[in-house]
Design an enzyme around this catalytic site. Structure first.
Site, PDB file in Angstrom:
ATOM      1  CE  LYS A  11       0.878   1.635   4.353  1.00  0.00           C
ATOM      2  NZ  LYS A  11       1.883   2.433   4.505  1.00  0.00           N
ATOM      3  CG  ASP A 136      -0.322  -0.101   8.322  1.00  0.00           C
ATOM      4  OD1 ASP A 136      -1.041   0.861   8.703  1.00  0.00           O
ATOM      5  OD2 ASP A 136       0.805  -0.127   7.838  1.00  0.00           O
TER       6      ASP A 136
HETATM    7  P1  ATP Z   1       4.298  -0.435   7.759  1.00  0.00           P
HETATM    8  O1  ATP Z   1       4.080   0.426   6.397  1.00  0.00           O
HETATM    9  O2  ATP Z   1       3.201  -1.397   8.083  1.00  0.00           O
HETATM   10  O3  ATP Z   1       4.798   0.343   8.737  1.00  0.00           O
HETATM   11  P2  ATP Z   1       6.712  -1.371   6.519  1.00  0.00           P
HETATM   12  O4  ATP Z   1       6.400  -1.614   5.111  1.00  0.00           O
HETATM   13  O5  ATP Z   1       7.433  -0.016   6.806  1.00  0.00           O
HETATM   14  O6  ATP Z   1       5.382  -1.337   7.293  1.00  0.00           O
HETATM   15  P3  ATP Z   1       7.641  -4.205   6.975  1.00  0.00           P
HETATM   16  O7  ATP Z   1       8.049  -4.347   5.512  1.00  0.00           O
HETATM   17  O8  ATP Z   1       6.150  -4.758   7.346  1.00  0.00           O
HETATM   18  O9  ATP Z   1       7.769  -2.647   7.150  1.00  0.00           O
HETATM   19  O10 ATP Z   1       8.598  -4.286   7.945  1.00  0.00           O
HETATM   20  C1  ATP Z   1       8.908  -3.974   9.194  1.00  0.00           C
HETATM   21  C2  ATP Z   1       9.763  -4.566  10.143  1.00  0.00           C
HETATM   22  O11 ATP Z   1       8.679  -6.014  10.143  1.00  0.00           O
HETATM   23  C3  ATP Z   1      10.840  -5.329   9.391  1.00  0.00           C
HETATM   24  O12 ATP Z   1      11.983  -4.830  10.337  1.00  0.00           O
HETATM   25  C4  ATP Z   1      10.826  -6.784   9.560  1.00  0.00           C
HETATM   26  O13 ATP Z   1      11.989  -7.329  10.401  1.00  0.00           O
HETATM   27  C5  ATP Z   1       9.373  -7.229  10.314  1.00  0.00           C
HETATM   28  N1  ATP Z   1       8.837  -8.205   9.649  1.00  0.00           N
HETATM   29  C6  ATP Z   1       7.961  -8.901  10.292  1.00  0.00           C
HETATM   30  N2  ATP Z   1       7.389 -10.042   9.564  1.00  0.00           N
HETATM   31  C7  ATP Z   1       7.604  -9.476   8.461  1.00  0.00           C
HETATM   32  C8  ATP Z   1       7.342  -9.914   6.943  1.00  0.00           C
HETATM   33  N3  ATP Z   1       6.384 -11.076   6.662  1.00  0.00           N
HETATM   34  N4  ATP Z   1       8.009  -9.085   5.813  1.00  0.00           N
HETATM   35  C9  ATP Z   1       8.778  -8.358   6.050  1.00  0.00           C
HETATM   36  N5  ATP Z   1       9.058  -7.666   7.239  1.00  0.00           N
HETATM   37  C10 ATP Z   1       8.667  -8.630   8.373  1.00  0.00           C
END
Ligand code: ATP
Length: 281
Positions: A11, A136
């Protein structure tokens, strides 16, 4: 052995306002979330017991910190079903990027187990379970275009803003979500979210692009000016608007014209490895 493949979409936030910090440490937000076609592929295989997580990307956690693990554990506790699962995560969404990659994988796991275990839970029920795992996750189950309030769990669908050309550029810097939130001035001016909703409802791409805003952007750009450079490159190459998504560091731009998006992609790819031409869904 029963196998199920689920596509897990990222997203962007077309708008993100941070209202205040609650006593429980969460922040109240008002945001417009938009599903995009950048996606991971998750392959689920039923197992008698235990969970195995594998991925093509070494940075994806394999343990209980992975949101897919949390989703599996929570559904087992709620339903009393005592089965295992093998999950292969083909990662394409950049990690810790403001694109909800982890949340989307968690949401996909709730949906997959709902099918594999024949639980017959509604999306509403899955969203209520999901919010306990990550703010989210409810949106990742719902998809489309939505106004998110509360900590992100109060969702209201708005008319679709699908099929728009967007360019994502993820610079190689790490910004923790906690750090990003700590830098926001909660007393800063409120964003005009209603205006962007009106632009979406009238289908006016330029109006949406020109009014997009993210409250976290200014303090983060102060520390990481590269984010401003990416925005400038997108605008110089024809983007109607460009902002940081969520807590960053990914920047996205909305383009009217396919030639421009290709030009911008070429330019940014000279400097960054992770540049993606996408569409809103
Ligand atoms: P958001 O936009 O919801 O804040 P994000 O895109 O910034 O999320 P994610 O890719 O969800 O961030 O990753 C954030 C942290 O979550 C990472 O540091 C990772 O270690 C952990 N994590 C837990 N599960 C997963 C997964 N399935 N894929 C990627 N990262 C994950």
């Amino acid at each position: 052995m029963e196998e199920l493949i689920i596509e897990s979409y990222g997203k962007v936030n077309l708008a993100l306002d941070i209202l205040y910090k609650r006593d429980d440490g969460y922040h109240e937000i008002s945001s417009i979330m938009q599903r995009i076609n950048l996606k991971d592929k998750l392959i689920f295989k039923d197992r008698k017991e235990g969970i195995i997580i594998e991925s093509n990307d070494q940075r994806v956690p394999r343990d209980f910190t992975n949101l897919v693990h949390k989703a599996w554990k929570t559904l087992r506790e709620i339903t009393g079903i005592n089965r295992g699962i093998h999950i292969y995560i083909e990662k394409n969404i950049p990690i810790a990027a403001g694109l909800a990659g982890g949340s989307s994988n968690g949401a996909a796991t709730l949906q997959a187990l709902n099918t594999l275990w024949d639980l017959r839970l509604s999306d509403r029920e899955l969203m209520d379970i999901g919010v306990g795992l990550g703010a989210d996750i409810p949106f990742c189950i719902m998809g489309g275009t939505a106004l998110a309030q509360g900590i992100g769990e109060r969702l209201k669908g708005i008319s679709p803003f699908s099929n728009r050309h967007i360019l994502l550029c993820n610079p190689d810097i790490e910004i923790s979500t906690k750090y990003a939130y700590s830098k926001v001035d909660p007393n800063g001016k409120r964003l005009n979210i209603e205006k962007i909703i009106r632009c979406i409802e009238s289908g006016d791409t330029r109006c949406v692009a020109e009014n997009m805003e993210n409250k976290m952007e200014i303090p983060i750009i102060k520390e990481y000016p590269i984010i401003q450079d990416i925005k400038d490159t997108m605008i110089k190459n024809g983007a109607l608007g460009a902002i940081m998504s969520g807590s960053g560091p990914t920047v996205f731009g909305i383009f009217q014209c396919e030639d421009d998006i290709i030009k911008a992609e070429r330019e940014l790819s000279k400097q960054f490895k992770r540049v993606y031409i996408c569409k809103t869904l």
